[in-house]
Design a protein around this motif. Structure first.
Motif, PDB file in Angstrom:
ATOM      1  N   ARG A   4      59.379 155.885  66.937  1.00 24.18           N
ATOM      2  CA  ARG A   4      58.400 155.880  68.026  1.00 24.18           C
ATOM      3  C   ARG A   4      57.271 155.015  67.551  1.00 24.18           C
ATOM      4  N   LYS A   5      56.666 155.277  66.423  1.00 22.42           N
ATOM      5  CA  LYS A   5      55.677 154.517  65.731  1.00 22.42           C
ATOM      6  C   LYS A   5      55.791 153.039  65.869  1.00 22.42           C
ATOM      7  N   MET A   6      57.057 152.665  65.270  1.00 25.10           N
ATOM      8  CA  MET A   6      57.461 151.239  65.319  1.00 25.10           C
ATOM      9  C   MET A   6      57.265 150.485  66.642  1.00 25.10           C
ATOM     10  N   ARG A   7      57.905 151.310  67.536  1.00 26.44           N
ATOM     11  CA  ARG A   7      57.982 150.833  68.808  1.00 26.44           C
ATOM     12  C   ARG A   7      56.504 150.654  69.424  1.00 26.44           C
ATOM     13  N   GLU A   8      55.659 151.611  69.285  1.00 28.15           N
ATOM     14  CA  GLU A   8      54.252 151.513  69.531  1.00 28.15           C
ATOM     15  C   GLU A   8      53.665 150.282  68.960  1.00 28.15           C
ATOM     16  N   MET A   9      54.044 149.844  67.675  1.00 32.03           N
ATOM     17  CA  MET A   9      53.362 148.628  66.960  1.00 32.03           C
ATOM     18  C   MET A   9      54.104 147.195  67.563  1.00 32.03           C
ATOM     19  N   GLY A  10      55.030 147.439  68.202  1.00 28.20           N
ATOM     20  CA  GLY A  10      55.550 146.340  68.843  1.00 28.20           C
ATOM     21  C   GLY A  10      56.678 145.767  67.744  1.00 28.20           C
ATOM     22  N   CYS A  11      57.013 146.506  66.580  1.00 32.60           N
ATOM     23  CA  CYS A  11      58.086 146.266  66.036  1.00 32.60           C
ATOM     24  C   CYS A  11      59.539 146.008  66.628  1.00 32.60           C
ATOM     25  N   ASP A  12      60.343 144.850  66.599  1.00 33.12           N
ATOM     26  CA  ASP A  12      61.413 144.926  67.211  1.00 33.12           C
ATOM     27  C   ASP A  12      62.632 144.933  66.439  1.00 33.12           C
ATOM     28  N   ALA A  13      62.304 145.483  65.133  1.00 30.38           N
ATOM     29  CA  ALA A  13      63.457 145.149  64.311  1.00 30.38           C
ATOM     30  C   ALA A  13      64.682 146.271  64.740  1.00 30.38           C
ATOM     31  N   ILE A  14      65.886 146.037  64.523  1.00 34.02           N
ATOM     32  CA  ILE A  14      66.823 146.846  64.772  1.00 34.02           C
ATOM     33  C   ILE A  14      66.890 147.968  63.907  1.00 34.02           C
ATOM     34  N   ILE A  63      55.572 147.523  57.450  1.00 28.37           N
ATOM     35  CA  ILE A  63      55.883 146.989  58.540  1.00 28.37           C
ATOM     36  C   ILE A  63      54.657 146.103  59.419  1.00 28.37           C
ATOM     37  N   GLU A  64      53.555 146.781  58.895  1.00 30.92           N
ATOM     38  CA  GLU A  64      52.277 146.011  59.438  1.00 30.92           C
ATOM     39  C   GLU A  64      52.146 144.698  58.814  1.00 30.92           C
ATOM     40  N   ARG A  65      52.402 144.657  57.609  1.00 34.69           N
ATOM     41  CA  ARG A  65      52.167 143.438  56.878  1.00 34.69           C
ATOM     42  C   ARG A  65      53.655 142.343  56.837  1.00 34.69           C
ATOM     43  N   LEU A  66      54.823 142.973  56.854  1.00 33.74           N
ATOM     44  CA  LEU A  66      55.937 142.185  56.890  1.00 33.74           C
ATOM     45  C   LEU A  66      56.747 142.219  58.167  1.00 33.74           C
ATOM     46  N   SER A  67      57.468 141.020  58.421  1.00 35.21           N
ATOM     47  CA  SER A  67      58.266 141.139  59.467  1.00 35.21           C
ATOM     48  C   SER A  67      59.688 141.450  58.934  1.00 35.21           C
ATOM     49  N   TYR A  68      60.275 142.659  59.405  1.00 33.01           N
ATOM     50  CA  TYR A  68      61.733 143.083  59.159  1.00 33.01           C
ATOM     51  C   TYR A  68      62.631 142.725  60.427  1.00 33.01           C
ATOM     52  N   ASP A  69      63.895 142.328  60.014  1.00 28.88           N
ATOM     53  CA  ASP A  69      65.058 142.302  60.921  1.00 28.88           C
ATOM     54  C   ASP A  69      65.645 143.657  61.274  1.00 28.88           C
ATOM     55  N   LEU A  70      65.772 144.581  60.217  1.00 33.74           N
ATOM     56  CA  LEU A  70      66.419 145.720  60.166  1.00 33.74           C
ATOM     57  C   LEU A  70      65.871 146.804  59.423  1.00 33.74           C
TER      58      LEU A  70
END
Length: 465
Positions: free
Chosen positions: A67-77, A43-50
């Motif tokens: 939780r970790k994804m949200r902290e990283m600013g990942c907005d993937a569904i 997730i840190e390297r690539l942009s995921y949609d889902l």
């Protein structure tokens, strides 16, 4: 267009491989991870949609991963899958923003539909964000064209008004761009993420206008076959723009006043009060103060709407903006008609500058649209301007003045010519200052000022007449 990218996180190798093969067959780009830590690296390297993640995994479960994804600013569904479903885990996943919570075993056809719907939702959200940014750009005050002193003052007022929650009354002639100013105020305000709802009060019959504004309940009148939300409800949290406000009936003025004062209203035929948080921007091309004075518009409603008044000057009062506006419209319609019009010829510009534009900016826009459509060259010529414009310009007599051999005092001569023209206009207007000023394309105030320079003093006319 590249298909969306999906990340599958599951500690079961068979599940990972099965989902990867299935969704790649569907045309998606798919990566897999055996655990949450590896997933975060991806997730840190690539942009995921889902992201499809298992709930129960060693080291890091699905909830912690979210939780970790949200902290990283990942907005993937995120879609959560689990064989150990509990009400608590489902609630927690949904609180963290999971799109869905699926229990193993599941059918791949069902998962396909869920993923497709989730990605459609994400696509729509992104399109809405892009559209909102484009709308904000379109209706930012910088896009209200003008560099005259009056327009620069208008821009400053829009800036100030946008940041404070007060009702605004916009006054100006037809075609000056009142709705454009209203949208600029909204989209530069803290309410820009809320709705902007516009209605032209003169375009709807008085008997239907109340229902449009406040809605109605089923059975309130013939044809009311179901409950209907009004525009005030739809504008909750945002701005409602009431154009041609002077057209509303006296009875509706009372109900609008109550809605403003109490921040609530009732639907037609309803008994329950509906509370709303709405900023009201209204507009009129009439002399609203005269409407109040003559009893056609309630003074208490006027004071509620007219907390801050924004006046848009007519185009004839800011003729120095005509070249800038013409250039803007030439670019706009050249793009629309796939033409390469580079500008406008001096003779055509002189014709435009000589015209008073009773229809204001809208009329100028129509002239330029027509000219771009008809022009076959690189520059707008006088030949493609409307005949009534060309004919009017041709009737203006050329100014002739012969300089005597001994020369002249230019300043004194110009003053004498100006004084002669001012007095001639006053004579042609039978002493009516407003009419004389109009003959010279001046404001009454400017006309009086110019006369007073030459020692001619006139009394103020009542009502500017």
């Amino acid at each position: 267009m590249a298909k969306e990218r999906i990340l599958v996180v599951d500690d079961e190798k068979g599940m990972r491989e099965m989902l990867k093969a299935f969704f790649e067959e569907e045309g998606y780009r798919v990566d897999v991870s055996p655990n949450g830590n590896r997933a975060l690296e991806l997730i840190e390297r690539l942009s995921y949609d889902l992201v499809i993640t298992d709930m129960v995994m060693p080291q890091m479960d699905g909830i912690k991963l979210m939780r970790k994804m949200r902290e990283m600013g990942c907005d993937a569904i995120t879609i959560m899958i689990t064989a150990y479903a509990t009400a608590e885990s489902a609630v927690e996943a949904m609180k963290l923003g999971a799109y869905d919570y699926i229990i193993k075993p599941f059918k791949l056809d069902e998962l396909r539909i869920i993923v497709r719907n989730a990605l459609d939702k994400r696509r729509l959200e992104r399109e809405n964000i892009l559209l909102r940014k484009e709308v904000e750009k379109t209706y930012s005050f910088e896009n209200i064209i003008g560099k005259s002193a009056s327009m620069l003052s208008l821009f400053e007022l829009i800036k100030k008004v946008s940041g404070i929650k007060v009702n605004v009354l916009i006054v100006g002639e037809s075609g000056t761009g009142k709705e454009l100013v209203a949208r600029a105020i909204h989209f530069n305000s803290p309410r820009k993420d809320g709705p902007f709802v516009a209605i032209n009060c003169s375009a709807i019959p008085p008997t239907l206008l109340e229902s449009e504004l406040f809605g109605h309940v089923k059975g309130a009148f013939t044809g009311a076959i179901s409950n209907k939300e009004g525009l005030f409800e739809l504008a909750n949290g945002g701005t409602i723009f009431l154009d041609e406000i002077c057209e509303i009936s006296p009875s509706l003025q009372v109900k609008l006043l109550r809605a403003i004062q109490e921040r609530c209203f009732r639907r037609v035929g309803g008994v329950e009060d509906i509370e709303v948080d709405v900023r009201i921007i209204s507009a009129t091309n009439r002399d609203i103060e005269l409407e109040v004075k003559e009893g056609r518009f309630r003074d208490d409603l006027y004071y509620r709407l007219n907390v801050i008044q924004v006046r848009i000057p007519p185009l004839r009062e800011r003729k120095e903006d005509i070249p800038l506006l013409a250039e803007h419209f030439i670019k706009k319609f050249s793009n629309e008609f796939s033409k390469d019009i580079k500008g406008i010829k001096p003779e055509a510009m002189r014709i435009l500058m000589s015209y008073d534009f009773p229809g204001n900016v809208r009329e100028l826009e129509n002239f330029i649209e027509r000219a771009v459509a008809l022009e076959s060259g690189e520059y707008i010529s006088e030949d493609v301007l409307p005949e009534e414009l060309r004919g009017r310009f041709e009737k203006i007599p050329p100014f002739k003045y012969d300089i005597p051999p001994e020369g002249i005092d230019l300043e004194k001569t110009l003053s004498e010519i100006e004084r002669h023209i001012l007095l001639q206009a006053l004579k042609k207007a039978d002493g009516v200052q407003k009419k004389a000023a109009s003959l010279l394309n001046l404001t009454p105030r400017s006309f009086r000022y110019r006369l007073e320079k030459y020692g001619v003093y006139l009394e103020e006319e009542e009502n500017g007449g």
